[in-house]
Write an enzyme that holds these catalytic residues in place. Structure first.
Site, PDB file in Angstrom:
ATOM      1  N   ARG A 120     -10.294  22.441   2.643  1.00 38.69           N
ATOM      2  CA  ARG A 120     -11.439  21.643   2.176  1.00 38.69           C
ATOM      3  C   ARG A 120     -11.155  20.865   0.897  1.00 38.69           C
ATOM      4  NH1 ARG A 120     -14.357  26.117   4.007  1.00 38.69           N
ATOM      5  NH2 ARG A 120     -15.293  25.621   6.023  1.00 38.69           N
ATOM      6  N   LYS A 142      -8.764   5.498  -1.458  1.00 36.40           N
ATOM      7  CA  LYS A 142      -8.872   5.493   0.009  1.00 36.40           C
ATOM      8  C   LYS A 142      -7.690   6.240   0.595  1.00 36.40           C
ATOM      9  CE  LYS A 142     -11.250   1.190   1.141  1.00 36.40           C
ATOM     10  NZ  LYS A 142     -11.089  -0.073   1.904  1.00 36.40           N
ATOM     11  N   GLU A 184      -0.015  -9.159  -2.083  1.00 36.37           N
ATOM     12  CA  GLU A 184      -1.268  -8.569  -2.606  1.00 36.37           C
ATOM     13  C   GLU A 184      -1.530  -9.063  -4.036  1.00 36.37           C
ATOM     14  OE1 GLU A 184      -3.157  -7.058  -0.523  1.00 36.37           O
ATOM     15  OE2 GLU A 184      -1.889  -6.030   0.941  1.00 36.37           O
ATOM     16  N   LYS A 226      -7.180  -4.706  -9.396  1.00 37.32           N
ATOM     17  CA  LYS A 226      -7.624  -3.697  -8.422  1.00 37.32           C
ATOM     18  C   LYS A 226      -8.517  -2.654  -9.098  1.00 37.32           C
ATOM     19  CE  LYS A 226      -7.449  -1.190  -4.537  1.00 37.32           C
ATOM     20  NZ  LYS A 226      -6.840  -1.065  -3.240  1.00 37.32           N
ATOM     21  N   GLU A 236     -17.186   0.136  -1.561  1.00 43.26           N
ATOM     22  CA  GLU A 236     -17.074  -1.109  -0.817  1.00 43.26           C
ATOM     23  C   GLU A 236     -18.397  -1.647  -0.272  1.00 43.26           C
ATOM     24  OE1 GLU A 236     -13.801  -0.885   1.882  1.00 43.26           O
ATOM     25  OE2 GLU A 236     -13.483  -3.023   1.781  1.00 43.26           O
ATOM     26  N   ARG A 240     -15.775  -4.950  -4.016  1.00 39.49           N
ATOM     27  CA  ARG A 240     -14.514  -4.424  -3.474  1.00 39.49           C
ATOM     28  C   ARG A 240     -14.129  -5.156  -2.197  1.00 39.49           C
ATOM     29  NH1 ARG A 240     -12.434   1.862  -3.204  1.00 39.49           N
ATOM     30  NH2 ARG A 240     -10.402   1.348  -2.334  1.00 39.49           N
ATOM     31  N   ASN A 244     -10.428  -7.853   0.565  1.00 37.41           N
ATOM     32  CA  ASN A 244     -10.102  -8.096   1.964  1.00 37.41           C
ATOM     33  C   ASN A 244      -9.675  -9.547   2.232  1.00 37.41           C
ATOM     34  OD1 ASN A 244      -9.908  -6.541   4.314  1.00 37.41           O
ATOM     35  ND2 ASN A 244     -11.621  -7.663   5.211  1.00 37.41           N
ATOM     36  N   HIS A 247      -7.124 -10.629   4.821  1.00 40.23           N
ATOM     37  CA  HIS A 247      -6.853  -9.475   5.677  1.00 40.23           C
ATOM     38  C   HIS A 247      -7.516  -9.538   7.046  1.00 40.23           C
ATOM     39  CE1 HIS A 247      -4.941  -7.905   2.130  1.00 40.23           C
ATOM     40  NE2 HIS A 247      -4.643  -6.759   2.729  1.00 40.23           N
ATOM     41  N   HIS A 251      -4.844  -9.064   9.631  1.00 35.62           N
ATOM     42  CA  HIS A 251      -4.854  -7.895  10.521  1.00 35.62           C
ATOM     43  C   HIS A 251      -4.845  -8.325  11.985  1.00 35.62           C
ATOM     44  CE1 HIS A 251      -6.614  -4.982   7.290  1.00 35.62           C
ATOM     45  NE2 HIS A 251      -5.297  -4.909   7.350  1.00 35.62           N
ATOM     46  N   HIS A 264       3.131  -6.485   6.705  1.00 30.88           N
ATOM     47  CA  HIS A 264       1.768  -6.628   6.199  1.00 30.88           C
ATOM     48  C   HIS A 264       1.678  -7.830   5.251  1.00 30.88           C
ATOM     49  CE1 HIS A 264      -2.269  -5.558   5.097  1.00 30.88           C
ATOM     50  NE2 HIS A 264      -1.943  -5.469   3.814  1.00 30.88           N
TER      51      HIS A 264
HETATM   52 ZN    ZN Z   1      -3.172  -5.356   2.135  1.00 29.53          ZN
END
Ligand code: ZN
Ligand code: ADP
Length: 360
Positions: A120, A142, A184, A226, A236, A240, A244, A247, A251, A264
């Site tokens: 946990r 994250k 990034e 960041k 988010e 935040r 993206n 992305h 993606h 990426h």
């Molecule tokens: Zn990224």
């Protein structure tokens, strides 16, 4: 202690240490968790070969075990979590054990997710060794693993005890990995820091020549963006989302290519250009600003277009984005250089036109 400290505001705030050394982590940990505790290093074979000795050198007053995970995104799986669990039990780990995630994004996500689940939840420290992890994935709490139905489908917001960044590990990082972090960084500059964009432009040659001094400044400034965005919006709901940028388009490209033959950073690079064209069409960017972004990305050898893709397929793939809301695509568009907005009303026709600008 040398280096710089920035604190991330969070439900559970934590410090990001920049410009510290692997050897000094033990000293810091002694003040945070006390001496003699059990530590579990999670890392890749080649990173272990390069940096495990330096890290361990600073940890003589702890009981240290190491879990080596093979290279590759496919390692971010529930099967691997299960194997880590068996290995951790064999080493006598318990809830007081602290995980040290030594590596790039894959290691950070996997070890962080493992830390969040094991008994946990146990504490963990992010020790990023790639530029991408330093400026992006190690900050923000994250953690996730992949599932056959999608990337990062199973995860949590689980803040680390601290982020510990030794810039000297960048000296062995392959250039292709560096480019992932540079993409990034350009993203951070465009959405929130005009000064950073000028800095990167001014020093493009030295960045390519891999001057260590320069990476310290670049990575510090990029991480600061960041930290700021994540601190203002941990879960988010608002700002935040800006992270993206590039992305949603990127993606889709990565997914269309089944994550083969495109990194990426390359996906994000082309994605930022596509989003920027859409922004220009809406009057948010001037032609000169679009060119500025394109020229910078090109100067590093990041792609700004791609051959032979079907835009409709890519639009369909964008429809499966986790960030979409009630069937509507959610896009981040730059507003000049240094600002961004989230739009929820983008029509497929304008997304199509943006794709066509980057498909040759
Ligand atoms: Zn990224
Ligand atoms: P990411 O998800 O950020 O790509 P990984 O943990 O998979 O992160 O690391 C990417 C690749 O770079 C892996 O092959 C890893 O072993 C290698 N790598 C990471 N950090 C370093 C470093 N400092 N020096 C050399 N190779 C590194």
């Amino acid at each position: 202690m040398q280096g710089q400290r920035i604190d991330v505001a969070s439900e559970k705030p934590y410090p990001v240490f920049l410009g510290v050394t692997l050897e000094n982590l033990g000293e810091y940990l002694a003040t945070r968790i006390g001496m003699g505790e059990h530590l579990l290093v999670v890392t890749h074979p080649n990173i272990a070969e390069l940096y495990l000795d330096s890290l361990k050198k600073g940890l003589p007053s702890f009981r240290v075990d190491t879990l080596i995970v093979p290279q590759g995104e496919e390692e971010k799986s529930l099967e691997r979590i299960s194997e880590l669990t068996s290995a951790a039990i064999a080493y006598g780990a318990d809830r007081k054990t602290v995980v040290l995630a030594l590596g790039g994004g894959v290691i950070g996500d996997l070890a962080g997710f493992f830390a969040s689940m094991f008994m946990r939840g146990m504490r963990y420290v992010q020790i990023p060794t790639t530029l991408l992890a330093m400026v992006d994935s190690s900050i923000g709490g994250k953690v996730a693993v992949n599932h056959p139905a999608g990337k990062n489908l199973l995860g949590d917001f689980y803040p680390p005890l601290a982020v510990w960044t030794d810039f000297s590990t960048l000296e062995t990082l392959p250039w292709e990995e560096m480019l992932n972090g540079l993409a990034e960084t350009v993203k951070h500059a465009v959405i929130a820091d005009e000064e950073l964009l000028s800095f990167v432009e001014r020093h493009a040659q030295d960045i390519k020549a891999r001057k260590p001094e320069l990476y310290k400044e670049l990575a510090s400034r990029s991480s600061a963006v960041k930290v700021k965005l994540v601190s203002e919006d941990e879960t988010e709901q608002g700002k935040r989302m800006f992270l993206n940028f590039g992305h949603s388009f990127g993606h889709a490209l990565e997914a269309e290519m089944a994550y083969q033959g495109i990194t990426h950073g390359q996906g994000v690079s082309i994605g930022m250009v596509a989003a920027t064209h859409l922004a220009q069409e809406r009057g948010l960017m001037s032609n000169a600003e679009v060119q500025r972004l394109i020229n910078l990305l090109k100067s590093f050898g990041l792609p700004v277009s791609i051959k032979g893709k079907n835009p409709q397929t890519l639009i369909d793939l964008m429809g499966a984005d986790k960030k979409n809301y009630q069937g509507q695509k959610v896009l981040v568009l730059p507003k000049g250089i240094g600002q961004a907005i989230v739009v929820r009303d983008a029509k497929d026709e304008e997304i199509m036109r943006a794709w066509k600008k980057v498909i040759k």
